[in-house]
Design a protein around this motif. Structure first.
Motif, PDB file in Angstrom:
ATOM      1  N   PRO A  67     -16.442  -4.114  -1.876  1.00  0.00           N
ATOM      2  CA  PRO A  67     -15.648  -4.900  -0.908  1.00  0.00           C
ATOM      3  C   PRO A  67     -16.336  -5.106   0.436  1.00  0.00           C
ATOM      4  CG  PRO A  67     -14.278  -3.257  -1.999  1.00  0.00           C
ATOM      5  CD  PRO A  67     -15.692  -2.931  -2.352  1.00  0.00           C
ATOM      6  N   HIS A  72     -11.690 -10.637  -0.697  1.00  0.00           N
ATOM      7  CA  HIS A  72     -10.489 -10.761  -1.543  1.00  0.00           C
ATOM      8  C   HIS A  72     -10.389 -12.191  -2.062  1.00  0.00           C
ATOM      9  CE1 HIS A  72      -6.135 -11.293  -2.376  1.00  0.00           C
ATOM     10  NE2 HIS A  72      -6.252 -10.039  -2.821  1.00  0.00           N
ATOM     11  N   TYR A  94      -7.940  -7.298  -6.463  1.00  0.00           N
ATOM     12  CA  TYR A  94      -8.761  -7.769  -5.340  1.00  0.00           C
ATOM     13  C   TYR A  94      -9.441  -9.099  -5.655  1.00  0.00           C
ATOM     14  CZ  TYR A  94     -12.073  -7.408  -1.435  1.00  0.00           C
ATOM     15  OH  TYR A  94     -12.800  -7.628  -0.285  1.00  0.00           O
TER      16      TYR A  94
END
Length: 291
Positions: A67, A72, A94
């Protein structure tokens, strides 16, 4: 998210080898018209990925760092057994599209994901093995028997088990992660040896390939060779069932007698052909990723 990006995370490193990485490079070459960034758990591999036809690559160290690069709503192809069920569920939430590659015969597909597996079938699953196009072109076999332990040998398992090859005249293909002093020792042990950069030529031109790399087994088989798989004691046995279906001989526990028996029977041993499914693979990925 108007313009989601596409990422491919692969678990690779000096303790697990490059089999997953080679598979990732194959898929990225097949999707050459798609803008994909490869995320590697090994910085060294990320630095040399361009030599394998990968245009964009980033080292992320551990899977939890994904991430930090991806946002996202982006898309992800995920090739790793690192993540636990909770982490995988977070990833499915996600990313807008999540494609997972699994070698586990006991795995199952979850909702909000697509799955590539050599064992499973069903909706949202592609049952296939991933093998690069170049290995389906048979070349003249000018190497009688080659030996490729793998791209990792951190604990020097090969040195401890060289008796496996007693009585066998083989050419050695060196792996990528051998330490300098260890590599020199191996070169002295094997009169004929090939550097890591000669991997493709050795795989395609070997009549018989003895290896503990499952990807090398599949590539040699596709190119018309006769591979023999050595199941390492420190490695999972995910591919044994597949290899049995393809009638690929398997050596357990580095048994020299078992290897010699296999080699004696090689002229009458019948291998089954591996399917060439790359068009299906490309179509499946483009639909799954909404490309």
């Amino acid at each position: 998210m108007l313009n989601p990006k596409t990422y491919y995370y692969v678990h690779t490193g000096h303790r697990i080898g490059l089999d997953r990485f080679r598979r990732a490079c194959t898929i990225m070459r097949l999707l050459k018209d798609v803008d994909i960034t490869l995320l590697c758990s090994d910085y060294r591999i990320a630095q040399i990925a361009s030599e394998f036809g990968v245009k964009k690559s980033v080292g992320v160290d551990v899977v939890r760092n994904i991430p930090q690069i991806a946002n996202h709503g982006d898309r992800l192809i995920f090739d790793s057994s690192e993540a636990n069920p909770n982490m995988l569920q977070d990833m499915r939430a996600y990313f807008s599209r999540f494609v997972r590659i699994s070698d586990d015969a006991n795995d199952k597909k979850e909702e909000d994901e697509f799955l590539i597996s050599p064992y499973l079938e069903g909706e949202g699953i592609l049952n296939t093995l991933v093998i690069d196009e170049k290995y389906f072109i048979n070349e003249e076999k000018i190497i009688d028997i080659s030996f490729f332990f793998g791209d990792d040998d951190y604990d020097k398992q090969l040195e401890k088990n060289l008796s496996l090859l007693d009585g066998v005249d083989v050419d050695l293909l060196l792996g990528f992660y051998y330490f300098f002093d260890y590599e020199d020792m191996l070169k002295e042990k094997f009169e004929r040896h090939y550097e890591f950069e000669e991997y493709d030529d050795v795989i395609k031109k070997s009549k018989i390939l003895i290896t503990s790399s499952h990807q090398a087994v599949l590539e040699n088989l596709a190119s018309g060779g006769k591979p023999i798989f050595v199941q390492r004691e420190d490695y999972p046995e995910d591919f044994l069932e597949i290899f049995k279906k393809l009638n690929i001989p398997i050596v357990q526990n580095y048994q020299n007698s078992q290897l010699l028996t296999i080699l004696k029977a090689r002229k009458i041993h019948e291998y089954y052909k591996v399917e060439h499914n790359n068009k299906k693979l490309v179509d499946f990925l483009k639909v799954s990723l909404n490309l």
